[in-house]
Design an enzyme around this catalytic site. Structure first.
Site, PDB file in Angstrom:
ATOM      1  N   CYS A   1       0.489  -1.238   0.012  1.00 52.19           N
ATOM      2  CA  CYS A   1      -0.471   0.273  -0.063  1.00 52.19           C
ATOM      3  C   CYS A   1       0.389   1.361   0.151  1.00 52.19           C
ATOM      4  O   CYS A   1       1.743   1.513   0.904  1.00 52.19           O
ATOM      5  CB  CYS A   1      -1.028   0.018   1.669  1.00 52.19           C
ATOM      6  SG  CYS A   1      -2.258   1.582   1.074  1.00 52.19           S
TER       7      CYS A   1
ATOM      8  N   ARG B   1     -18.150  -2.287  17.193  1.00 52.01           N
ATOM      9  CA  ARG B   1     -18.190  -3.701  17.445  1.00 52.01           C
ATOM     10  C   ARG B   1     -16.458  -3.797  17.279  1.00 52.01           C
ATOM     11  O   ARG B   1     -15.520  -2.624  17.968  1.00 52.01           O
ATOM     12  CB  ARG B   1     -17.384  -4.064  15.649  1.00 52.01           C
ATOM     13  CG  ARG B   1     -16.551  -4.836  15.496  1.00 52.01           C
ATOM     14  CD  ARG B   1     -16.166  -4.785  14.231  1.00 52.01           C
ATOM     15  NE  ARG B   1     -17.804  -5.731  13.327  1.00 52.01           N
ATOM     16  CZ  ARG B   1     -17.525  -4.616  12.253  1.00 52.01           C
ATOM     17  NH1 ARG B   1     -16.726  -4.102  11.215  1.00 52.01           N
ATOM     18  NH2 ARG B   1     -19.139  -4.851  11.557  1.00 52.01           N
TER      19      ARG B   1
ATOM     20  N   CYS C   1     -19.454  -6.441   2.498  1.00 49.44           N
ATOM     21  CA  CYS C   1     -18.777  -5.263   3.522  1.00 49.44           C
ATOM     22  C   CYS C   1     -17.873  -4.448   1.885  1.00 49.44           C
ATOM     23  O   CYS C   1     -16.973  -5.804   2.454  1.00 49.44           O
ATOM     24  CB  CYS C   1     -18.692  -4.922   4.137  1.00 49.44           C
ATOM     25  SG  CYS C   1     -17.890  -3.559   5.208  1.00 49.44           S
TER      26      CYS C   1
ATOM     27  N   CYS D   1       0.325   0.742  10.216  1.00 56.73           N
ATOM     28  CA  CYS D   1      -0.432  -0.452   9.561  1.00 56.73           C
ATOM     29  C   CYS D   1       0.748  -1.521   8.706  1.00 56.73           C
ATOM     30  O   CYS D   1       1.869  -0.929   8.216  1.00 56.73           O
ATOM     31  CB  CYS D   1      -1.225  -0.068   8.166  1.00 56.73           C
ATOM     32  SG  CYS D   1      -1.701  -1.004   6.977  1.00 56.73           S
TER      33      CYS D   1
ATOM     34  N   CYS E   1       0.567   5.179   6.511  1.00 53.88           N
ATOM     35  CA  CYS E   1      -0.289   5.036   7.983  1.00 53.88           C
ATOM     36  C   CYS E   1       0.321   4.333   8.974  1.00 53.88           C
ATOM     37  O   CYS E   1       1.544   2.971   8.878  1.00 53.88           O
ATOM     38  CB  CYS E   1      -1.773   4.317   7.816  1.00 53.88           C
ATOM     39  SG  CYS E   1      -3.129   5.001   6.659  1.00 53.88           S
TER      40      CYS E   1
ATOM     41  N   CYS F   1     -19.882   2.121   7.471  1.00 57.35           N
ATOM     42  CA  CYS F   1     -18.937   1.471   9.409  1.00 57.35           C
ATOM     43  C   CYS F   1     -17.397   2.100   9.101  1.00 57.35           C
ATOM     44  O   CYS F   1     -17.455   2.582   8.800  1.00 57.35           O
ATOM     45  CB  CYS F   1     -19.035   0.017   8.222  1.00 57.35           C
ATOM     46  SG  CYS F   1     -17.238  -0.402   9.179  1.00 57.35           S
TER      47      CYS F   1
ATOM     48  N   CYS G   1     -16.962  -9.318   5.148  1.00 59.89           N
ATOM     49  CA  CYS G   1     -16.202  -8.152   4.430  1.00 59.89           C
ATOM     50  C   CYS G   1     -14.960  -7.897   3.630  1.00 59.89           C
ATOM     51  O   CYS G   1     -14.361  -8.996   4.413  1.00 59.89           O
ATOM     52  CB  CYS G   1     -15.803  -7.327   5.685  1.00 59.89           C
ATOM     53  SG  CYS G   1     -17.007  -7.432   6.885  1.00 59.89           S
TER      54      CYS G   1
END
Length: 340
Positions: free
Chosen positions: A56, A263, A131, A63, A60, A191, A100
């Site tokens: 990616c 959640r 999702c 991550c 972040c 979400c 998801c």
């Protein structure tokens, strides 16, 4: 304020005051709000699959999938549709009601959209809620996903606006909010939640909850993640968040967003059964099921079922979406998902 009133004018000062309440008083209030809006002792169960892992371009700092950090993660291309559907079938067989799909990229390219649309339609044909989390979306992409029947789109705010730039610099806070606006405009459910334990201060946890609760329409699903520290990421050595603070965060999310599913998400693998039980007492009523959350560990299904049995918790049945009604999805698919 009644236990069913949805407010969208919260202040950080109000939320910080709730964090200072006695622990038992806060949990009692949160459980009272929860029972006024949801069936007691019932938890919605989802499965999360990484359909494209690693490489990616975002930075972040939490991550392991960022190409900027050496975490030993094996990079993978977008999964074939039939492999995704095989996992979805297995998820349904073990009791999940929502499937998801997560992708490690900044945003989908137009060449990817036909594959994503096919995945959604195939998942929906199984009688599962769908999702996706694909990064930023423009209006056209959001419309395409909605037309395919996608029920939920996940796009977390991660932290407060004030702390955000210390965690991410490759995507602005406003860009996250714009994506959520595009999702809403397309007619999908939202979400959106965040991560605590990033090294933030208490006011940042309060600020995150204020941002979520004060949206024009509160998210239907609010994942509260506890940082999973991964070697090779910049947050590998950050101090652990106190578990009582985490449980309080769950409780306050429940009070502020009384009609949202809250959640209990990343970090569960390192939590004791007692901590998880207190989170359910605090109003958490959704979990991810299965041994992996994208690339980090999660309790396996058997451990969750043993805990549910100890606590007397049942799995929530899925609500039929208009798409499912049009497709005449057989209700017997859900007969084993709830013991109300």
């Amino acid at each position: 304020m009644s236990n069913t009133t949805v407010r969208q004018n919260w202040t950080v000062d109000e939320v910080e005051a709730m964090f200072e309440l006695p622990f038992m008083d806060l949990l009692f209030e949160a459980q009272t709000v929860h029972r006024a809006n949801f069936p007691k002792n019932e938890v919605q169960v989802s499965t999360l699959l990484s359909i494209k892992t690693g490489a990616c371009p975002e930075d972040c700092k939490y991550c392991p999938q960022s190409a900027r950090y050496d975490t030993g993660l094996e990079k993978e291309t977008l999964m074939e549709v039939q492999k995704v559907i095989k996992v979805a079938k297995d998820a349904k067989a073990t009791g999940s009601t929502r499937f998801c799909m997560g992708v490690a990229w900044k945003n989908p390219k137009q060449r990817d959209m036909p594959y994503l649309v096919e995945m959604i339609k195939e998942v929906k044909s199984l009688g599962l809620e769908s999702c996706m989390t694909l990064g930023m979306l423009d209006t056209q992409q959001a419309d395409q996903l909605a037309e395919a029947g996608l029920d939920y789109y996940n796009h977390n705010l991660d932290t407060s606006p004030e702390y955000y730039n210390k965690i991410i610099t490759t995507r602005t806070y406003q860009e996250r909010l714009d994506t959520l606006d595009n999702v809403r405009s397309a007619g999908m459910k939202v979400c959106s939640g965040g991560i605590v334990g990033l090294g933030e201060e208490g006011k940042d946890r309060s600020g995150l909850l204020v941002q979520l609760a004060n949206m024009p329409q509160q998210p239907e699903s609010v994942p509260i993640n506890k940082l999973v520290k991964v070697k090779g990421t910049p947050l590998d050595n950050v101090d652990d968040l106190d578990e009582f603070t985490f449980i309080k965060t769950i409780a306050i999310a429940r009070i502020m967003m009384p009609k949202s599913h809250v959640r209990l998400s990343a970090g569960r693998d390192a939590m004791s059964e007692q901590t998880q039980a207190l989170c359910f007492m605090a109003g958490a009523n959704s979990i991810f099921y299965g041994c992996k959350l994208l690339t980090t560990d999660n309790p396996d299904e058997s451990a969750d079922m043993k805990l549910f049995k100890k606590l007397g918790i049942n799995k929530e049945a899925v609500n039929f979406s208009p798409f499912e009604k049009e497709q005449n999805i057989d209700a017997r698919y859900y007969s084993s998902c709830s013991k109300r």
